[in-house]
Design a protein around this motif. Structure first.
Motif, PDB file in Angstrom:
ATOM      1  N   ASP A   1       0.823  -1.218   0.000  1.00 54.25           N
ATOM      2  CA  ASP A   1       0.000   0.000   0.000  1.00 54.25           C
ATOM      3  C   ASP A   1       0.856   1.267   0.000  1.00 54.25           C
ATOM      4  N   ARG A   2       2.179   1.101   0.066  1.00 59.24           N
ATOM      5  CA  ARG A   2       3.109   2.233   0.021  1.00 59.24           C
ATOM      6  C   ARG A   2       3.998   2.200  -1.220  1.00 59.24           C
ATOM      7  N   GLU A   3       3.771   1.249  -2.124  1.00 56.98           N
ATOM      8  CA  GLU A   3       4.662   1.015  -3.263  1.00 56.98           C
ATOM      9  C   GLU A   3       4.095   1.476  -4.597  1.00 56.98           C
ATOM     10  N   ILE A   4       5.023   1.794  -5.479  1.00 60.12           N
ATOM     11  CA  ILE A   4       4.745   1.937  -6.903  1.00 60.12           C
ATOM     12  C   ILE A   4       5.806   1.090  -7.605  1.00 60.12           C
TER      13      ILE A   4
ATOM     14  N   PRO B   1      11.760  14.747   5.196  1.00 58.34           N
ATOM     15  CA  PRO B   1      11.151  13.643   5.957  1.00 58.34           C
ATOM     16  C   PRO B   1      10.246  12.767   5.091  1.00 58.34           C
ATOM     17  N   ASN B   2       9.885  13.251   3.904  1.00 57.09           N
ATOM     18  CA  ASN B   2       9.014  12.494   3.006  1.00 57.09           C
ATOM     19  C   ASN B   2       9.784  11.789   1.896  1.00 57.09           C
ATOM     20  N   ALA B   3      11.101  11.735   2.005  1.00 53.27           N
ATOM     21  CA  ALA B   3      11.904  11.064   0.982  1.00 53.27           C
ATOM     22  C   ALA B   3      11.460   9.612   0.854  1.00 53.27           C
TER      23      ALA B   3
ATOM     24  N   THR C   1      16.723  -5.515 -22.228  1.00 54.29           N
ATOM     25  CA  THR C   1      16.890  -5.379 -20.779  1.00 54.29           C
ATOM     26  C   THR C   1      15.546  -5.026 -20.166  1.00 54.29           C
ATOM     27  N   ARG C   2      15.180  -5.749 -19.100  1.00 55.15           N
ATOM     28  CA  ARG C   2      13.985  -5.377 -18.337  1.00 55.15           C
ATOM     29  C   ARG C   2      14.459  -4.538 -17.163  1.00 55.15           C
ATOM     30  N   ILE C   3      13.936  -3.304 -17.097  1.00 59.09           N
ATOM     31  CA  ILE C   3      14.235  -2.441 -15.962  1.00 59.09           C
ATOM     32  C   ILE C   3      12.980  -2.378 -15.101  1.00 59.09           C
ATOM     33  N   GLU C   4      13.179  -2.513 -13.805  1.00 57.85           N
ATOM     34  CA  GLU C   4      12.071  -2.390 -12.857  1.00 57.85           C
ATOM     35  C   GLU C   4      12.440  -1.348 -11.826  1.00 57.85           C
ATOM     36  N   MET C   5      11.513  -0.395 -11.587  1.00 62.48           N
ATOM     37  CA  MET C   5      11.665   0.605 -10.534  1.00 62.48           C
ATOM     38  C   MET C   5      10.640   0.287  -9.458  1.00 62.48           C
ATOM     39  N   ARG C   6      11.120  -0.073  -8.279  1.00 64.98           N
ATOM     40  CA  ARG C   6      10.245  -0.358  -7.139  1.00 64.98           C
ATOM     41  C   ARG C   6      10.466   0.747  -6.116  1.00 64.98           C
ATOM     42  N   THR C   7       9.438   1.557  -5.899  1.00 66.10           N
ATOM     43  CA  THR C   7       9.535   2.705  -5.008  1.00 66.10           C
ATOM     44  C   THR C   7       8.645   2.481  -3.797  1.00 66.10           C
ATOM     45  N   VAL C   8       9.200   2.717  -2.610  1.00 70.05           N
ATOM     46  CA  VAL C   8       8.455   2.567  -1.368  1.00 70.05           C
ATOM     47  C   VAL C   8       8.453   3.916  -0.646  1.00 70.05           C
ATOM     48  N   PHE C   9       7.258   4.406  -0.374  1.00 69.38           N
ATOM     49  CA  PHE C   9       7.069   5.680   0.319  1.00 69.38           C
ATOM     50  C   PHE C   9       6.965   5.435   1.822  1.00 69.38           C
ATOM     51  N   PRO C  10       7.278   6.442   2.640  1.00 67.87           N
ATOM     52  CA  PRO C  10       7.196   6.276   4.100  1.00 67.87           C
ATOM     53  C   PRO C  10       5.787   5.921   4.586  1.00 67.87           C
TER      54      PRO C  10
ATOM     55  N   GLU D   1      -0.286   7.436   2.645  1.00 68.48           N
ATOM     56  CA  GLU D   1      -0.769   8.756   2.271  1.00 68.48           C
ATOM     57  C   GLU D   1       0.198   9.466   1.319  1.00 68.48           C
ATOM     58  N   LEU D   2       1.505   9.349   1.586  1.00 72.68           N
ATOM     59  CA  LEU D   2       2.490   9.967   0.695  1.00 72.68           C
ATOM     60  C   LEU D   2       2.500   9.278  -0.673  1.00 72.68           C
ATOM     61  N   ARG D   3       2.319   7.969  -0.683  1.00 76.53           N
ATOM     62  CA  ARG D   3       2.234   7.241  -1.950  1.00 76.53           C
ATOM     63  C   ARG D   3       1.005   7.714  -2.734  1.00 76.53           C
TER      64      ARG D   3
END
Length: 171
Positions: free
Chosen positions: A19-22, A107-109, A123-132, A135-137
């Motif tokens: 619930d915090r990922e993209i 603080p929201n990095a 090449t398969r590139i995957e970006m996995r981003t996790v927010f704190p 709500e920030l996500r």
């Protein structure tokens, strides 16, 4: 410690972050080493980084663990967005982990892990981003169009890498 099948230790439970990922991925028609280089050298990054219509001005760039990329993204409407990245893990040409915010003390990095997986000549590139926080996500998705912007950024990377591969500029 429990073990699994072949006598290996069981994997530790991973924290639930969905619930915090993209997560955004794309197959790029270029060798992994070239895609990795385009993502790790400022002379390349400044030519493709960001969603459609954005440009990037770099104030400082040091690609090493603990190094910083301090830059400004310029939106198509003239808005400037201060950005700051520090590299937390670099495993060429397979993986990059980073912390990304507006400034060093933001603080929201959020944390991102990029993986570069070869698949034949692509090449398969995957970006996995996790927010704190969730709500920030959600704010990144709704207010800043992070998913669409992430796809556009990887499309820009793919087009740029195709251009330099075609023109023989890699290396």
């Amino acid at each position: 410690m429990s073990s699994t099948g072949q006598g290996r230790p069981a994997q530790a439970a991973q924290p639930v972050t969905s619930d915090r990922e993209i997560v955004i991925s794309r197959v790029i028609d270029a060798p992994r080493e070239l895609v990795f280089e385009a993502f790790t050298e400022v002379r390349h990054l400044s030519r493709w980084w960001g969603p459609e219509g954005f440009t990037t001005t770099t104030q400082s760039f040091e690609f090493r663990v603990g190094g910083v990329w301090d830059f400004t993204m310029h939106g198509p409407d003239g808005t400037d967005y201060p950005e700051w990245i520090t590299w937390t893990e670099i495993t060429p040409p397979e993986r990059i982990a980073l912390l990304h915010g507006e400034s060093r003390d933001d603080p929201n990095a959020f944390e991102s892990v990029l993986t570069f997986t070869p698949d034949g000549v692509t090449t398969r590139i995957e970006m996995r981003t996790v927010f704190p926080t969730k709500e920030l996500r959600d704010e990144a998705v709704e207010k800043y169009h992070a998913i669409e912007g992430g796809h556009q950024t990887l499309n820009n990377l793919a087009a740029y890498v195709a251009e330099i591969a075609h023109n023989g500029e890699e290396g």
